[in-house]
Motif scaffolding. Structure first.
Motif, mmCIF file in Angstrom:
data_model
loop_
_atom_site.group_PDB
_atom_site.id
_atom_site.type_symbol
_atom_site.label_atom_id
_atom_site.label_comp_id
_atom_site.label_asym_id
_atom_site.label_seq_id
_atom_site.Cartn_x
_atom_site.Cartn_y
_atom_site.Cartn_z
ATOM 1 N N GLY A 310 -3.143 9.334 -4.339
ATOM 2 C CA GLY A 310 -1.988 10.007 -3.761
ATOM 3 C C GLY A 310 -1.460 9.263 -2.557
ATOM 4 N N ASN A 311 -0.144 9.347 -2.328
ATOM 5 C CA ASN A 311 0.498 8.607 -1.245
ATOM 6 C C ASN A 311 -0.061 8.968 0.129
ATOM 7 O OD1 ASN A 311 2.160 7.171 -2.958
ATOM 8 N ND2 ASN A 311 3.857 8.624 -2.819
ATOM 9 N N ILE A 312 -0.416 10.238 0.316
ATOM 10 C CA ILE A 312 -0.844 10.699 1.634
ATOM 11 C C ILE A 312 -2.354 10.563 1.823
ATOM 12 C CG2 ILE A 312 -1.292 13.109 1.024
ATOM 13 C CD1 ILE A 312 0.640 11.906 4.146
ATOM 14 N N SER A 313 -3.066 10.109 0.795
ATOM 15 C CA SER A 313 -4.530 10.093 0.870
ATOM 16 C C SER A 313 -5.046 9.181 1.982
ATOM 17 C CB SER A 313 -5.139 9.688 -0.479
ATOM 18 O OG SER A 313 -4.795 8.362 -0.828
ATOM 19 N N ALA A 314 -4.392 8.056 2.229
ATOM 20 C CA ALA A 314 -4.851 7.145 3.289
ATOM 21 C C ALA A 314 -4.771 7.807 4.649
ATOM 22 C CB ALA A 314 -4.027 5.856 3.275
ATOM 23 N N ALA A 315 -3.672 8.526 4.905
ATOM 24 C CA ALA A 315 -3.515 9.229 6.175
ATOM 25 C C ALA A 315 -4.522 10.366 6.283
ATOM 26 C CB ALA A 315 -2.091 9.752 6.302
ATOM 27 N N TYR A 316 -4.671 11.120 5.210
ATOM 28 C CA TYR A 316 -5.622 12.229 5.181
ATOM 29 C C TYR A 316 -7.038 11.736 5.455
ATOM 30 C CZ TYR A 316 -8.419 16.034 3.114
ATOM 31 O OH TYR A 316 -9.341 17.029 2.889
ATOM 32 N N MET A 317 -7.457 10.692 4.749
ATOM 33 C CA MET A 317 -8.814 10.185 4.906
ATOM 34 C C MET A 317 -9.025 9.515 6.260
ATOM 35 S SD MET A 317 -10.487 11.245 2.387
ATOM 36 C CE MET A 317 -12.013 10.354 2.767
ATOM 37 N N ASN A 318 -7.987 8.924 6.835
ATOM 38 C CA ASN A 318 -8.074 8.358 8.176
ATOM 39 C C ASN A 318 -8.469 9.432 9.181
ATOM 40 O OD1 ASN A 318 -6.269 8.061 10.873
ATOM 41 N ND2 ASN A 318 -7.041 6.056 10.285
ATOM 42 N N ARG A 319 -7.795 10.590 9.110
ATOM 43 C CA ARG A 319 -8.094 11.687 10.038
ATOM 44 C C ARG A 319 -9.444 12.322 9.718
ATOM 45 N NH1 ARG A 319 -3.569 9.516 9.935
ATOM 46 N NH2 ARG A 319 -1.843 10.183 11.270
ATOM 47 N N LEU A 320 -9.733 12.521 8.429
ATOM 48 C CA LEU A 320 -10.983 13.165 8.049
ATOM 49 C C LEU A 320 -12.191 12.295 8.395
ATOM 50 C CD1 LEU A 320 -12.497 15.491 6.794
ATOM 51 C CD2 LEU A 320 -12.004 14.542 4.524
ATOM 52 N N ASN A 321 -12.091 10.991 8.177
ATOM 53 C CA ASN A 321 -13.196 10.088 8.521
ATOM 54 C C ASN A 321 -13.488 10.117 10.016
ATOM 55 O OD1 ASN A 321 -14.603 8.419 6.443
ATOM 56 N ND2 ASN A 321 -12.502 8.032 5.773
ATOM 57 N N LYS A 322 -12.441 10.191 10.833
ATOM 58 C CA LYS A 322 -12.658 10.265 12.284
ATOM 59 C C LYS A 322 -13.269 11.599 12.666
ATOM 60 C CE LYS A 322 -9.129 6.922 13.572
ATOM 61 N NZ LYS A 322 -7.856 6.657 14.278
ATOM 62 N N SER A 323 -12.816 12.664 12.032
ATOM 63 C CA SER A 323 -13.369 13.988 12.299
ATOM 64 C C SER A 323 -14.852 14.044 11.941
ATOM 65 C CB SER A 323 -12.602 15.048 11.488
ATOM 66 O OG SER A 323 -13.196 16.311 11.638
ATOM 67 N N ALA A 324 -15.189 13.389 10.831
ATOM 68 C CA ALA A 324 -16.574 13.397 10.352
ATOM 69 C C ALA A 324 -17.415 12.247 10.920
ATOM 70 C CB ALA A 324 -16.580 13.324 8.827
ATOM 71 N N ALA A 325 -16.802 11.427 11.774
ATOM 72 C CA ALA A 325 -17.485 10.231 12.302
ATOM 73 C C ALA A 325 -18.044 9.376 11.183
ATOM 74 C CB ALA A 325 -18.612 10.640 13.260
ATOM 75 N N GLY A 326 -17.303 9.379 10.032
ATOM 76 C CA GLY A 326 -17.677 8.538 8.891
ATOM 77 C C GLY A 326 -18.813 9.080 8.043
ATOM 78 N N HIS A 327 -19.233 10.319 8.286
ATOM 79 C CA HIS A 327 -20.361 10.886 7.544
ATOM 80 C C HIS A 327 -19.907 11.484 6.211
ATOM 81 C CE1 HIS A 327 -22.368 11.391 11.709
ATOM 82 N NE2 HIS A 327 -22.805 10.295 11.127
ATOM 83 N N HIS A 328 -20.488 11.005 5.125
ATOM 84 C CA HIS A 328 -20.201 11.502 3.786
ATOM 85 C C HIS A 328 -21.420 12.241 3.244
ATOM 86 C CE1 HIS A 328 -16.422 9.139 2.893
ATOM 87 N NE2 HIS A 328 -16.805 8.639 4.046
ATOM 88 N N PHE A 329 -21.170 13.298 2.516
ATOM 89 C CA PHE A 329 -22.275 14.042 1.914
ATOM 90 C C PHE A 329 -22.917 13.192 0.818
ATOM 91 C CE2 PHE A 329 -23.686 16.793 -1.614
ATOM 92 C CZ PHE A 329 -24.738 17.452 -0.959
ATOM 93 N N VAL A 330 -24.230 13.091 0.848
ATOM 94 C CA VAL A 330 -24.974 12.333 -0.152
ATOM 95 C C VAL A 330 -25.843 13.302 -0.938
ATOM 96 C CG1 VAL A 330 -26.627 10.492 -0.580
ATOM 97 C CG2 VAL A 330 -24.976 10.273 1.287
ATOM 98 N N LYS A 331 -25.624 13.375 -2.225
ATOM 99 C CA LYS A 331 -26.400 14.282 -3.074
ATOM 100 C C LYS A 331 -27.839 13.812 -3.178
ATOM 101 C CE LYS A 331 -26.359 16.201 -7.770
ATOM 102 N NZ LYS A 331 -25.647 16.209 -9.073
#
Length: 332
Positions: A310-331
């Protein structure tokens, strides 16, 4: 200090406060900004104090039109004129070289450049036009917290710290503007937003780069949001990259989930926030979700849906990654 809420009929009162060096929050199509007269160094320093923001972070200069911007830049290059014609007023911020001595160091961070934006909001346009001077426009929130998309968000963070808030309802986009640097030979997007590098490239007829790190000059970032922690609630945030992984996240009372409706339908957690039905709606609702859970003291972990398309995904993920300090859930 009493913080007054202004409506559309009270813009002249807000103008007078800005002239006196007071701080007034204002609406845009992206997020609410915190305004101070850009040429008043004392007022601008008050913005840093109200937000609790580090003073080596440059501020966006918010103008009513190209003519106002031209008073402060050494040149308006042809490629800037093309972008202004196509995207202003709108969610695009342009970095240009400034005329020496026209803006205080508190605005530029001591750099020879400044970031300029003309937002698409009738009340803010009237405010700046009546003031006949630009205002700085960082997001009107406590530093590091999610950006405000309603006047209520601003009031929550800055009540008693600023003179007023102009209320024009919820913002339309919900993520801050795209920032493109035109002070360099090859244009580079320093912060993604609704306007994509591809759209900018199409208008300019040349390649536009995408910044992958932090562009700094003598330790000072060239644009807001590039150096410090941003958009973060008190509870840790985890990005969930795969829809099926939501089945593996904790389902206790201390865990919260923000995702699209179709994902929430299959999640057992009682603490849920709908990001909407599409990625565009998710971008609009992201900061609202983070703020909602930040006001819930029982929430200890927040799991948020990530997107790669999606066109807005880069902007969305930029903000979300900063909010999460780059932490992704690992199963596990």
């Amino acid at each position: 200090m009493e913080t007054k809420i202004f409506n559309k009929d009270q813009i002249p009162e807000a103008v007078e406060l800005l002239k006196k060096g007071e701080l007034v929050a204002f609406p845009t199509e992206t997020v609410y900004g915190l305004g101070a007269l850009a040429t008043n160094e004392k007022a601008v320093k008050g913005v840093y104090q109200a937000k609790g923001r580090p003073s080596d972070n440059p501020l966006i200069v918010t103008v009513s039109d190209e003519e106002m911007m031209s008073r402060f830049v050494s040149e308006v290059p042809e490629r800037a004129k093309k972008l202004i014609k196509h995207f202003w007023p709108g969610p695009l911020t342009i970095i240009l070289n400034v005329k020496k001595g026209t803006l205080p160091d508190a605005v530029t961070g001591g750099l020879p450049t400044a970031a300029f934006r003309c937002p698409k909001d009738d009340l803010t346009h009237e405010l700046i036009a009546k003031l006949d001077n630009p205002i700085v426009g960082p997001s009107a929130n406590t530093s590091t917290k999610p950006s405000p998309t309603t006047a209520e968000h601003v009031y929550h963070d800055l009540k008693g710290k600023i003179a007023g808030i102009i209320d024009n309802g919820p913002t339309a986009i919900g993520l801050e503007s795209t920032i493109v640097d035109l002070s360099v030979d090859k244009p580079i997007v320093l912060r993604p937003g609704e306007v994509t590098p591809q759209e900018i490239s199409q208008v300019l007829g040349q390649e536009v780069l995408m910044n992958k790190g932090t562009t700094q000059t003598k330790g000072v970032p060239k644009a807001p949001g590039m150096k410090y922690r941003h958009y973060a609630p008190s509870a840790p945030v985890y990005i969930v990259d795969k829809e099926e992984d939501f089945q593996s996240i904790p389902h206790d009372d201390a865990s919260a989930v923000a995702a699209l409706d179709e994902v929430l339908a299959g999640v057992e957690n009682k603490n849920k926030f709908s990001l909407g039905k599409t990625i565009d709606e998710a971008a609009h609702n992201l900061f609202g979700a983070l703020r909602y859970f930040d006001n819930e003291p029982n929430i200890k972990e927040i799991y948020v849906q990530g997107f790669s398309k999606g066109n807005i995904s880069a902007a969305y993920m930029n903000r979300l990654n900063k909010s999460a300090a780059g932490h992704h859930f690992v199963k596990k």
